[in-house]
Write a protein that holds these residues in place. Structure first.
Motif, PDB file in Angstrom:
ATOM      1  N   ARG A 170      67.532  82.530 108.944  1.00  0.00           N
ATOM      2  CA  ARG A 170      67.932  82.952 107.781  1.00  0.00           C
ATOM      3  C   ARG A 170      68.889  84.143 108.267  1.00  0.00           C
ATOM      4  O   ARG A 170      68.617  85.340 108.415  1.00  0.00           O
ATOM      5  CB  ARG A 170      67.175  83.379 106.789  1.00  0.00           C
ATOM      6  CG  ARG A 170      67.603  83.239 105.341  1.00  0.00           C
ATOM      7  CD  ARG A 170      66.529  83.505 104.387  1.00  0.00           C
ATOM      8  NE  ARG A 170      67.338  84.442 103.081  1.00  0.00           N
ATOM      9  CZ  ARG A 170      68.034  83.736 102.266  1.00  0.00           C
ATOM     10  NH1 ARG A 170      68.037  82.253 101.992  1.00  0.00           N
ATOM     11  NH2 ARG A 170      68.609  84.214 101.191  1.00  0.00           N
ATOM     12  N   THR A 182      74.348  86.683  96.673  1.00  0.00           N
ATOM     13  CA  THR A 182      73.967  87.774  97.105  1.00  0.00           C
ATOM     14  C   THR A 182      75.460  88.365  97.429  1.00  0.00           C
ATOM     15  O   THR A 182      75.505  89.732  97.322  1.00  0.00           O
ATOM     16  CB  THR A 182      72.939  87.553  98.290  1.00  0.00           C
ATOM     17  OG1 THR A 182      72.104  86.642  98.143  1.00  0.00           O
ATOM     18  CG2 THR A 182      72.539  88.957  98.691  1.00  0.00           C
ATOM     19  N   GLU A 202      68.755  92.424 101.589  1.00  0.00           N
ATOM     20  CA  GLU A 202      69.958  91.832 102.160  1.00  0.00           C
ATOM     21  C   GLU A 202      71.165  92.754 101.519  1.00  0.00           C
ATOM     22  O   GLU A 202      72.311  92.638 102.249  1.00  0.00           O
ATOM     23  CB  GLU A 202      70.149  90.748 101.571  1.00  0.00           C
ATOM     24  CG  GLU A 202      69.139  89.318 102.060  1.00  0.00           C
ATOM     25  CD  GLU A 202      69.589  87.940 101.619  1.00  0.00           C
ATOM     26  OE1 GLU A 202      69.277  87.025 102.294  1.00  0.00           O
ATOM     27  OE2 GLU A 202      69.833  87.975 100.604  1.00  0.00           O
TER      28      GLU A 202
HETATM   29 MG   LIG Z   1      70.904  85.177  97.851  1.00  0.00          MG
END
Ligand SMILES: [Mg+2]
Ligand SMILES: Nc1ncnc2c1ncn2[C@@H]1O[C@H](COP(=O)(O)OP(=O)(O)OP(=O)(O)O)[C@@H](O)[C@H]1O
Length: 265
Positions: free
Chosen positions: A15, A61, A85
């Protein structure tokens, strides 16, 4: 004899951290149009509550990060995520990350607890990476009670679905609140929904931007501010309701050029 194994061995998932594209980079990539980008910037500054909605890997995101960049520097921002993130560059950013349970199954710190805890930290804004459970209730309450201008994402395929999804998620908390009361909370909390879509060619795009016009117990109703038109490959910006214009102006902001106010009926 054993049946042949259908599996093809170990699988590794990597990821990657999403690139921290700014809104201007998203604009350059054709993710959205200039008018909507400017509108969203002003909404963040005017403390409207914004939900970024989309499917898996649609760029939620990334968009959340780009929008959060417009939160003024003097505000205390708390970010809450499952995996950290977001990368904000403001001065007062407190980053919280969930913790899974240990081998004995204890010590887990879920998003929900972090949202509740964050309220005791006198935040100006709360940015939750994704609402996927009961924390939606805490988020809605925060948005309704003095933490306006908070931002989060939900996994939904349309803006309308995002509202019903938030209501369903909020009902998954351990607090027993009638479903209808949750409906009112969603109506009161959410101002703007940015809907993202990942095309079959891998392009990520804002396919709609809507303003929530329904209030209290009214059925969810959205006012379309922008729509992506696949036939022409263009973004079509509509007019804004007067109430939205007034809300922006109350904070010293205004609608961007290219988004007129709707003629009163
Ligand atoms: Mg996301
Ligand atoms: N507007 C964009 N243009 C091009 N690439 C993008 C865009 N937005 C995101 N990406 C890329 O797409 C991938 C997924 O982005 P991101 O993690 O923001 O999506 P997500 O919707 O949050 O995904 P998830 O459902 O896994 O949480 C990342 O590699 C990111 O860099």
């Amino acid at each position: 004899m054993l049946p042949p194994l259908a599996l093809n061995g170990p699988v590794v998932t990597i990821r990657l951290f999403p690139k921290a594209y700014g809104l201007s980079e998203l604009l350059a990539r054709g993710t959205l149009d200039a008018t909507t980008a400017e509108f969203l910037r002003r909404c963040v500054q005017a403390r409207l509550n914004i939900i970024v909605s989309g499917g898996t890997a649609s760029g939620k995101t990334t968009m959340l990060n780009a929008l959060s960049a417009f939160i003024p520097d003097h505000e205390r921002i708390i970010t809450i995520e499952d995996a950290a993130e977001l990368s904000l560059e403001q001065e007062h950013v407190i980053r919280l990350e969930t913790r899974p349970a240990n081998v004995e199954g204890t010590g887990a710190v879920p998003i929900r607890e972090l949202v509740r805890n964050s309220l005791r930290m006198r935040p100006d804004r709360i940015v939750v990476g994704e609402c996927r459970g009961g924390e939606a209730l805490d988020m809605l309450q925060a948005m309704n009670t003095g933490h306006e201008g908070s931002l989060t994402t939900v996994h939904a395929n349309t803006a309308g679905d995002a509202l019903t999804r938030l209501q369903t998620l909020a009902s998954m908390s351990d607090v027993e609140i009638p479903f209808q009361a949750l409906h009112e909370q969603v109506n009161q909390a959410v101002d703007v929904i940015v809907q993202l879509q990942r095309g079959s060619d891998g392009t990520r795009r804002v396919v709609s931007c809507d303003y929530v016009v329904s209030a209290y117990d009214q059925p969810f109703r959205l006012h379309s501010l922008m729509r992506w038109q696949p036939a022409t490959g263009g973004f079509v910006v509509g007019s804004a309701p007067e109430r939205l214009r007034n809300r922006l102006e109350a904070t010293g902001e205004h609608l961007p050029d290219g988004m007129p106010v709707e003629a009163s009926r």
